[in-house]
Each structure stands twice: as C-alpha cells, then as structure tokens.
Enzyme design. Structure first.
Site, short mmCIF file in Angstrom:
data_model
loop_
_atom_site.label_atom_id
_atom_site.label_comp_id
_atom_site.label_asym_id
_atom_site.label_seq_id
_atom_site.Cartn_x
_atom_site.Cartn_y
_atom_site.Cartn_z
N GLU A 7 0.54 -1.27 0.54
CA GLU A 7 -0.36 0.19 -0.19
C GLU A 7 1.17 1.24 0.11
O GLU A 7 0.22 2.15 -0.48
CB GLU A 7 -0.95 -0.22 1.10
CG GLU A 7 -1.77 0.80 0.94
CD GLU A 7 -3.19 0.67 2.20
OE1 GLU A 7 -4.29 0.33 1.66
OE2 GLU A 7 -2.27 1.06 3.44
N HIS B 102 7.56 -26.90 2.87
CA HIS B 102 7.23 -28.10 1.78
C HIS B 102 5.80 -27.86 1.44
O HIS B 102 4.93 -27.49 1.17
CB HIS B 102 6.44 -29.11 3.30
CG HIS B 102 7.70 -29.48 3.60
ND1 HIS B 102 8.03 -31.15 4.04
CD2 HIS B 102 8.46 -29.29 5.54
CE1 HIS B 102 8.63 -31.04 4.30
NE2 HIS B 102 8.47 -30.21 5.09
N LYS C 280 -13.70 0.80 -3.80
CA LYS C 280 -14.75 1.66 -3.09
C LYS C 280 -16.11 2.39 -3.72
O LYS C 280 -17.22 2.65 -2.87
CB LYS C 280 -14.39 2.96 -1.94
CG LYS C 280 -13.53 1.78 -0.86
CD LYS C 280 -13.35 2.96 -0.03
CE LYS C 280 -12.05 2.80 0.32
NZ LYS C 280 -12.09 3.54 1.71
#
Length: 543
Positions: A353, A384, A504
C-alpha cells in the site's frame, strides 16, 4: 527532481550491474573469507546478516551514493521534523511520534504533539487495567472476558499481528477476536461461542464511517441487544477508536470511552496509536510500552546511524537493487517462529500500500519498477510448499529470514531443529549444488539435472535473542523505514493510498443494484452487467 534513471549514480549502478550480474555467491564468499562476518549490522536487538546478497563492497558504495543523491538524509530529517511530506493529502507523517519518550519534542505546525500522544497512552493504560483487573464490568455486572476488535486495514492487520506475535505475553484468561471482513461469515465465526454479557467490542475507525467497520459494528450492536435487550448496554460493551465524537455518540458509545489519534498517523503505521488498544489490553501497559521502546530504538537508529551501518537503509537499498536491476518482483518473508505467522500479511499492507505507486511526487509516470509483491509463510511450513520454486524455479525471489536464538516454549530439540532448517535454507539458496556435486554423491547421470540447485538466490537474515515486545517493535520499525528508504529512491509518496478509492466508489453504485427488489438497469460493461443479473437470479430477485 531529476528523473531517477537519468542521474549519474543510477547510470553507475547500471554499469556495475552488467559487470557483476553473473557473479556467483560461491565466488564472492571464496574470494572474501570474512564476508559473512563483515557484511552485518546490528541495532535495537536485531542482528542483520546481508552477506548472502549478490553485492560487492562496490555495489554497496554505489547504493549509498544513490541514497545521497536522492536526498535520503534530508527526507528522513523532514519526516522527523513534522514537515508535510505526504504531499497529496497535505499531511505530516509522524508515526515516529507515537513511540517517542514522554519528554521528547516533535512539532507539527509549531505544536509539540508528544504530550497529547502520552495523554492518550495514559488513558489507554487506565482503561486496559480496568478491563484486565475485572473492574470494568458489562451491563449485567459480569466481568469482560472477550475482546473483539472491529476494524479493517491498518485498524486490523497491526493489532492482529501484534497479538499473535506476542500471545505468549498476553493475559490468557482473556479471549481476543478480530473482525475485519464485511463478509458476514467473519463476524459469525468470531462471535459464535462468545457470551454477549462478557464481550467488549472495540470499534476502530477514524471517521466512524468506514463501510466494512461500521457494517460489522452495527451487526455487533444488534447481536448484543438481542441478548441483553437494553440500549443502555451499548455503553458498557463498546468503546471507540475514532476522532468523530458525534458519530460515536450517535452509535451509543460514551465519548469518554473514545480514544483518538491524528491525521498525521497513516492507517498502516497506526498500531502504536490508540488502534493498539486491543494489544494493550491483551499484553498489559508495561509490555505495550516495551514494544514502543523497541520501535523508538529503531527510529533513532534510522535517524542517526550512518547509512553504511543503518539497518533500514541497507535493507531498503538492497530491495531497490533487486527490483530495478535484477527484475525481482517478489519478496518472501520467512519467519522461523510461529508467533509471527501473521507478520507476512501485515507487511503486505505496509509495503504494497505504501510503495505500490506508478507516479512520482510531481505526478509524472515512473519509468522503472516500484514496490515488489510481499508474501510468505512461517518456517518450516513453506519448505513443504513454495520453497521448491525459490530453489529451482525460473524466477528470482528475494528472501528475508527471521529467527530467534531462544524459543518462548522450550520443547526438546524443536527449536534447534527449527533454526537448523532456517540456516540451511539460506545456505542452500546461496550456494546450491552443482551437477558435479550431485554426480559425486552417486546420483545417476540422467537424474543429476533434476537434483542440481543453481544457487545464487539472495537472502537477508535477521536474528534476535528472543521474540520480545521490544524486538517486535524494532522489527516492525525496521520495515517501516526500509519502505521509506525505497520510496525516497523512487521519488514516490509512500504515505497515501488513492488506489483503494475507485473500487469503493463503484461498490457504492453496485450495491443498490444487487439489493433492489425491482430489477435495475445496470449501466456497466457487459461482463459486470451479466454478473449482476446472474447474482440476482441466484438470489431469487427480480430480473
């Protein structure tokens, strides 16, 4: 400011890169037996080994010259002086003031902000002690046993990470939960086994209007009132971290239980502000202040240390070196301590950000790569999972290993085995295994290519004696200031986040189209329109 790629210091690095890009770490270590001890630095309880990087002394000299040419020292000083270096929002950037000692002087517009910072910390401490001691009771008189932090972004990631990292220091008779996602499943699972009469909600939203946070907060209030049945209960079961007293009061929270912070605190830099209230309740004020002291120790190191001994500066410049010259696109954060399992997610917001920008401070498009992608998993789980790609894949990945000499939970040989794996992975990445070595071990010739490791994979290693609140603070501050260093080199604003806004706005337009009982006429692209129609059909709403 002159375009980065046009300055002599950058051109010198380009020339130098062409000269050393194919030099193997095996050769660098063979030619300099003291490299592993010399290319280290230490501060604030952290030991930093950067010897397994594809750099020479000349590389480091050129990177330091680049930092000087880009005015890094002046930019650091400007931040600590409270100048408005967040130019797109006309704000100071002073998260460092949140952990300054009580007698410090840090000015914003001529006013010392440190007394106000400590006034809030003192109020937080008093409230935290009330909750921890049982003096703060719920509406029915029961003591609070459950704390649910409702926030998102910096109001969630920092508190979650700090709680998980320092869980060993927490009050174990308190249950902490965190709700961030607007997905109702998040709230439902976080509260499923909680008694409303024993639950305190911390609603963290500076404006008290954040969509996700306030949606969850209203759901929490309804959940509480369904059980307790009296609006007066809200004041005993909710507190706010906000600066909007009117909205806090309208919600039903007593503004005496509102803890504020300032516009010079960015969300992703806010875990040491009132946003850390849940952390302080869990750990207690003394441990929280220890964490602040660790932050401050690294802040002062960053502000005062010479660049060639400065941990955040070296780390940030190495990130630039790989991103802009080797084309490295990702950084793997590999903590060999399970308490740091949320640290990679925290760093994703802090780094991506901050430095996920494509224009300079003057608004010109950049012509070079900026912030890399951060990801990771605690050791040895990642070994793994994705280490295969790091060892033998075609992409170069920069790795940060983080480990501790002592464990907080001694169990037989567990910790020695854990750390043996960390040291081994860094060694294997650096030096690999040649085809000749594989054949000498008895590997069949046809299989040898599959069991050859090219090595020359760079990594940093951070080591501390143990994971304490102070060490966590220093570690987070190191990455904060590394991000600052990178942003200064790239001439970008590391302290705004306009990229989150467009989605938004569009969500605000789409939500009524999803919820309307009457079929809307969505005016989007054909894909979005079709998805809206499909969603409404499956929800049984009119088409």
């Amino acid at each position: 400011m002159t375009l980065l790629t046009q300055i002599p210091e950058w051109r010198a690095l380009e020339t130098h890169y062409r000269a050393i890009r194919d030099v193997h770490l095996r050769r660098l270590f063979a030619e300099d037996p003291g490299r592993g001890e010399r290319m280290t630095a230490e501060a604030a309880g952290l030991f930093f080994d950067y010897s397994k990087n594809r750099v020479t002394d000349e590389t480091l000299r050129l990177l330091m010259a680049l930092a000087e040419a880009r005015g890094l020292r002046a930019r650091i000083d400007a931040m600590f002086r409270g100048e408005r270096i967040n130019i797109t929002e006309n704000r100071a950037v002073l998260h460092v003031a949140l952990r300054a000692p009580r007698g410090a002087v840090i000015l914003v517009d001529g006013v010392n902000v440190v007394p106000d910072v400590h006034a809030v910390l003192d109020r937080m401490a008093a409230f935290a002690e009330q909750v921890r001691s049982g003096a703060w009771s719920g509406f029915t008189g029961k003591p609070i046993r459950n704390i649910v932090n409702i926030g998102i972004g910096g109001s969630d990631l920092g508190p979650v990470m700090a709680y998980e990292a320092l869980r060993s220091y927490s009050r174990r008779n308190l249950t902490l939960r965190f709700v961030s996602n607007i997905d109702g499943n998040d709230f439902a699972e976080a509260t499923r086994d909680l008694d409303p009469a024993e639950t305190l909600f911390i609603v963290a939203s500076k404006t008290f209007t954040t969509l996700e946070t306030m949606t969850n907060a209203r759901t929490a209030r309804a959940w509480l009132l369904a059980a307790l049945g009296d609006d007066a209960a809200v004041a005993r079961h909710f507190v706010a971290v906000s600066t909007n007293a009117a909205e806090v009061a309208k919600f039903g929270i007593d503004t005496a239980n509102m803890f504020g912070f300032w516009d010079w605190v960015g969300g992703r830099y806010s875990m040491t502000s009132a946003i850390g209230l849940s952390t302080m309740i869990a750990l207690g004020p003394d441990h929280f202040r220890d964490m602040l002291a660790g932050f401050h120790a690294m802040d002062e190191h960053f502000r005062t240390a010479p660049f060639d001994r400065n941990l955040p500066v070296i780390h940030g410049l190495l990130t630039v070196w790989y991103a802009n010259f080797f084309g490295v696109e990702t950084v793997a954060i590999l903590p060999y301590d399970n308490y740091l399992k949320r640290f990679p997610a925290y760093l994703q917001q802090l780094t991506m950000e901050s430095n996920g920008k494509s224009v300079t401070l003057s608004g010109e498009p950049v012509t070079y790569q900026t912030g890399p992608i951060y990801w990771g998993e605690p050791g040895t789980n990642g070994q793994h999972s994705f280490y295969q790609l790091i060892h033998q894949g075609t992409r170069l990945v920069l790795c940060d290993f983080i480990g501790f000499a002592e464990t907080l939970n001694p169990l037989g040989a567990h910790h020695d085995l854990l750390m043996a794996n960390m040291f081994a992975q860094a060694e294997a990445l650096a030096f690999g295994k040649t085809t000749e070595e594989a054949l000498a071990e008895g590997t069949p010739a046809w299989l040898a290519p599959h069991r050859t490791f090219p090595g020359n994979r760079p990594s940093n290693t951070f080591l501390a004696e143990r994971l304490t609140p102070a060490v966590l603070g220093a570690l987070v501050a190191l990455y904060e200031h590394s991000v600052f260093t990178q942003g200064a080199i790239w001439d970008i604003n590391s302290f705004d986040q306009w990229g989150v806004e467009l989605g938004k706005v569009l969500a605000g337009r789409i939500a009524p189209e999803l919820m309307s009982e009457v079929a809307p006429s969505p005016a989007h692209d054909s894909s979005t329109n079709a998805l809206i129609r499909r969603y409404r059909a499956w929800r049984g709403r009119a088409l």
